[in-house]
Design an enzyme around this catalytic site. Structure first.
Site, PDB file in Angstrom:
ATOM      1  N   THR A  73      68.143  19.081 -31.928  1.00  0.00           N
ATOM      2  CA  THR A  73      69.040  18.632 -33.001  1.00  0.00           C
ATOM      3  C   THR A  73      70.038  19.752 -33.323  1.00  0.00           C
ATOM      4  OG1 THR A  73      67.398  17.132 -33.915  1.00  0.00           O
ATOM      5  CG2 THR A  73      69.120  17.888 -35.428  1.00  0.00           C
ATOM      6  N   HIS A 218      59.358  20.514 -27.479  1.00  0.00           N
ATOM      7  CA  HIS A 218      58.200  19.637 -27.708  1.00  0.00           C
ATOM      8  C   HIS A 218      58.188  18.368 -26.857  1.00  0.00           C
ATOM      9  CE1 HIS A 218      59.901  16.501 -30.560  1.00  0.00           C
ATOM     10  NE2 HIS A 218      60.835  17.413 -30.647  1.00  0.00           N
ATOM     11  N   CYS A 341      62.973   9.274 -34.697  1.00  0.00           N
ATOM     12  CA  CYS A 341      63.847   9.716 -35.785  1.00  0.00           C
ATOM     13  C   CYS A 341      64.372   8.520 -36.583  1.00  0.00           C
ATOM     14  CB  CYS A 341      65.043  10.492 -35.230  1.00  0.00           C
ATOM     15  SG  CYS A 341      64.549  11.752 -34.096  1.00  0.00           S
TER      16      CYS A 341
HETATM   17  N1  PMP Z   1      68.054  14.176 -28.252  1.00  0.00           N
HETATM   18  C1  PMP Z   1      67.199  13.279 -27.754  1.00  0.00           C
HETATM   19  C2  PMP Z   1      67.646  12.405 -26.633  1.00  0.00           C
HETATM   20  C3  PMP Z   1      65.901  13.173 -28.260  1.00  0.00           C
HETATM   21  O1  PMP Z   1      65.062  12.270 -27.754  1.00  0.00           O
HETATM   22  C4  PMP Z   1      65.515  14.026 -29.322  1.00  0.00           C
HETATM   23  C5  PMP Z   1      64.120  13.947 -29.928  1.00  0.00           C
HETATM   24  N2  PMP Z   1      63.785  12.683 -30.385  1.00  0.00           N
HETATM   25  C6  PMP Z   1      66.451  14.947 -29.817  1.00  0.00           C
HETATM   26  C7  PMP Z   1      67.709  15.000 -29.250  1.00  0.00           C
HETATM   27  C8  PMP Z   1      66.114  15.896 -30.941  1.00  0.00           C
HETATM   28  O2  PMP Z   1      65.248  16.889 -30.498  1.00  0.00           O
HETATM   29  P1  PMP Z   1      64.478  17.851 -31.516  1.00  0.00           P
HETATM   30  O3  PMP Z   1      63.298  17.053 -31.991  1.00  0.00           O
HETATM   31  O4  PMP Z   1      64.084  19.038 -30.708  1.00  0.00           O
HETATM   32  O5  PMP Z   1      65.412  18.192 -32.620  1.00  0.00           O
END
Ligand code: PMP
Length: 396
Positions: A73, A218, A341
Site C-alpha cells: 500500500t 505477507h 481490503c
Molecule cells: N496490491 C495488491 C494487488 C494486493 O493484493 C494487496 C494486498 N491485498 C496490496 C496491493 C496491498 O498490500 P499490503 O497489504 O502489503 O499493503
C-alpha cells in the site's frame, strides 16, 4: 468441524517457520537501530544490506534500487504520488500551465486507485481504463490515452480478485518506443503493482521493462507490514513522508529490521522452492477447474489459461458471494468474496463491474486462492462441501 481449511492465500499467506526463526534474534538480541554508528546499529545495518542484495540479485537490479516500505500500500502510494508531485514541480519550473496526467486501470487495488483519485482531488489529470469482459486491460486502450502531459502509467501485474495476468511486458516495450519519440515531452514512467505476481511470475524489471514495482512480504509467506518499492536508477520521485535520510531519503523512518529480515528469508525460500511450489499449485488448480466445472450453474470470473493458477474466482446465479462465503466458513473453509481490503462492505466487486458484469452478477463472485500448504485432500473435501451447499441452496 474436524479441520478448518485455509483457501484465502491471496489475502495473506501463513508465515513460514524458517521466516519466524530468522526474524527472532532481531526482536530482542539484535535491536540496534540500523542508522546508529555503534556496533549494535552496524550489525542491523549489515543484515539489511545483505537482504537488499539478495532481493537485488533476484531481480537482476542494483541494491540501491530497492526501497523498503511498510507494505505494498505504501509502495503504491509512494510511486504514484511521488512521480506526480515531482512532475508538478517540473511543470511549474518550466512555466507550464497544465497539470501532469496519469493513466491507471479500473481493476487496480484500492491502494493504486484511491491514490490516483487523491491525485485528481489535488488537481492532477487522471484517466481510468476499463478492461475487456475477461478482465484484461488492452495495451492499445492505454496507449490511446497518452497525452503531452502524461508522466505515469500504473498497471497491476496480476489482478487480486480474478488472478488475470495483465500485459505489462507488452506495455513496457511499447512505452520504450514511445518515450524515444517524446523528445520535448516529459518521459512517461511505468509502475506495476506486482503483489499477486511475485509468487509465481518473472518480476525482473528489465524483463518487464518497468521503472517502478511494488510488492509485499505477507503474500509470499513473509511477515505483514513490510514491502518493497523497486525504483529504477534516475527515476524522479518525491518522498511521501518527511523524515530521516533512510532509504536514500526516499522513505524516512527507522528501518523495520525484523520485517526486512523476514521478507528476505521469504524470498530466499521462494528462490529455492518456487519451481516445486508452482508445480504443486498448478496441479491443485487443475483439479479444481476440472471439478468446479461439473457443478451446476457455475460461471468463472477467472480463466484457466489467462489467470495465475493460485487464484480462482467463480459465481453461481442468484447466490450472493457473501452468503456462500459464510456457509463455507461454517462448513470449515476460509474463502473470500474478493479483496480482503474491501470485504465487509457488501458492495459489488468494482473489478467485476469493470469487467462489464451487472451489479447482481458482481455480488456473486467467490474467490479461492491456493497456497503451498494446501493439499489435494483439502480440495476434494472443498468440492464435496461446495457441491452439497449448492445442491441444497434453495432447500435451506
Ligand atoms: N496490491 C495488491 C494487488 C494486493 O493484493 C494487496 C494486498 N491485498 C496490496 C496491493 C496491498 O498490500 P499490503 O497489504 O502489503 O499493503
Amino acid at each position: 468441524m474436524s479441520k478448518y481449511i485455509y483457501l484465502d492465500n491471496a489475502a495473506t499467506t501463513p508465515m513460514n517457520k524458517s521466516v519466524l526463526k530468522a526474524m527472532k534474534p532481531f526482536w530482542n538480541r539484535e535491536y540496534g537501530n540500523a542508522s546508529s554508528t555503534h556496533q549494535y546499529g552496524q550489525r542491523s545495518s549489515a543484515a539489511i544490506t545483505s537482504i537488499r542484495k539478495v532481493i537485488a540479485d533476484f531481480l537482476y537490479c542494483q541494491a540501491e534500487e530497492i526501497i523498503f516500505t511498510s507494505g505494498a500500500t505504501e509502495s503504491n502510494n509512494t510511486a504514484l504520488k511521488g512521480i506526480m508531485r515531482f512532475y508538478n514541480r517540473q511543470f511549474k519550473v518550466k512555466g507550464r500551465k497544465d497539470k501532469p496526467h496519469m493513466i491507471v486501470s479500473a481493476i487496480e487495488h484500492p491502494s493504486v486507485l484511491e491514490s490516483a483519485l487523491a491525485m485528481e482531488r489535488e488537481g492532477f489529470e487522471i484517466s481510468i481504463i476499463s478492461p475487456d469482459k475477461l478482465g484484461i486491460v488492452n495495451v492499445k486502450d492505454i496507449i490511446n490515452e497518452i497525452k503531452d502531459n502524461t508522466v505515469l502509467i500504473s498497471l497491476m501485474y496480476v489482478n487480486n480478485e480474478t488472478g488475470i495476468i495483465q500485459p505489462v511486458q507488452a506495455l513496457g516495450k511499447k512505452l520504450i518506443e514511445i518515450n524515444k519519440e517524446r523528445k520535448d515531452l516529459p518521459r512517461i514512467y511505468f509502475h506495476i503493482d506486482a503483489v499477486q505476481g511475485f509468487n509465481c511470475l518473472n518480476c525482473r524489471p528489465d524483463h518487464l521493462k518497468v521503472d517502478l514495482m511494488s510488492f509485499s512480504g505477507h503474500k509470499i509467506y513473509g511477515p505483514k507490514g513490510i514491502g518493497v518499492l523497486y525504483v529504477r536508477d534516475k527515476t524522479p520521485l518525491l518522498r511521501l513522508m518527511d523524515g530521516g535520510h533512510q532509504e536514500r531519503t526516499l522513505r524516512g523512518g527507522t528501518n523495520n529490521t525484523t520485517g526486512i529480515i523476514g521478507m528476505g528469508q521469504a524470498i530466499k525460500l521462494y528462490i529455492k522452492n518456487s519451481d516445486e511450489n508452482i508445480k504443486h499449485i498448478t496441479i491443485l488448480a487443475d483439479y479444481l477447474y476440472t471439478n468446479l466445472k461439473n457443478i451446476k450453474g457455475i460461471r468463472f470470473n477467472s480463466n484457466k489459461e489467462k489467470s495465475v493458477p493460485g487464484i480462482i474466482n467463480f459465481a453461481f446465479k442468484d447466490i450472493p458471494g457473501n452468503d456462500l462465503q459464510m456457509k463455507l466458513d461454517l462448513a470449515g473453509f476460509a474463502t473470500s468474496t474478493g479483496a480482503a481490503c474491501a470485504s465487509g462492505s457488501s458492495q459489488a466487486s468494482p473489478v467485476l463491474i469493470a469487467m462489464k458484469q451487472t451489479s447482481a452478477e458482481a455480488l456473486e463472485g467467490l474467490r479461492i486462492s491456493l497456497g503451498n500448504n494446501n493439499t489435494l485432500n483439502e480440495l476434494k473435501a472443498f468440492i464435496r462441501t461446495l457441491n452439497s451447499i449448492i445442491n441444497n441452496w434453495n432447500n435451506d
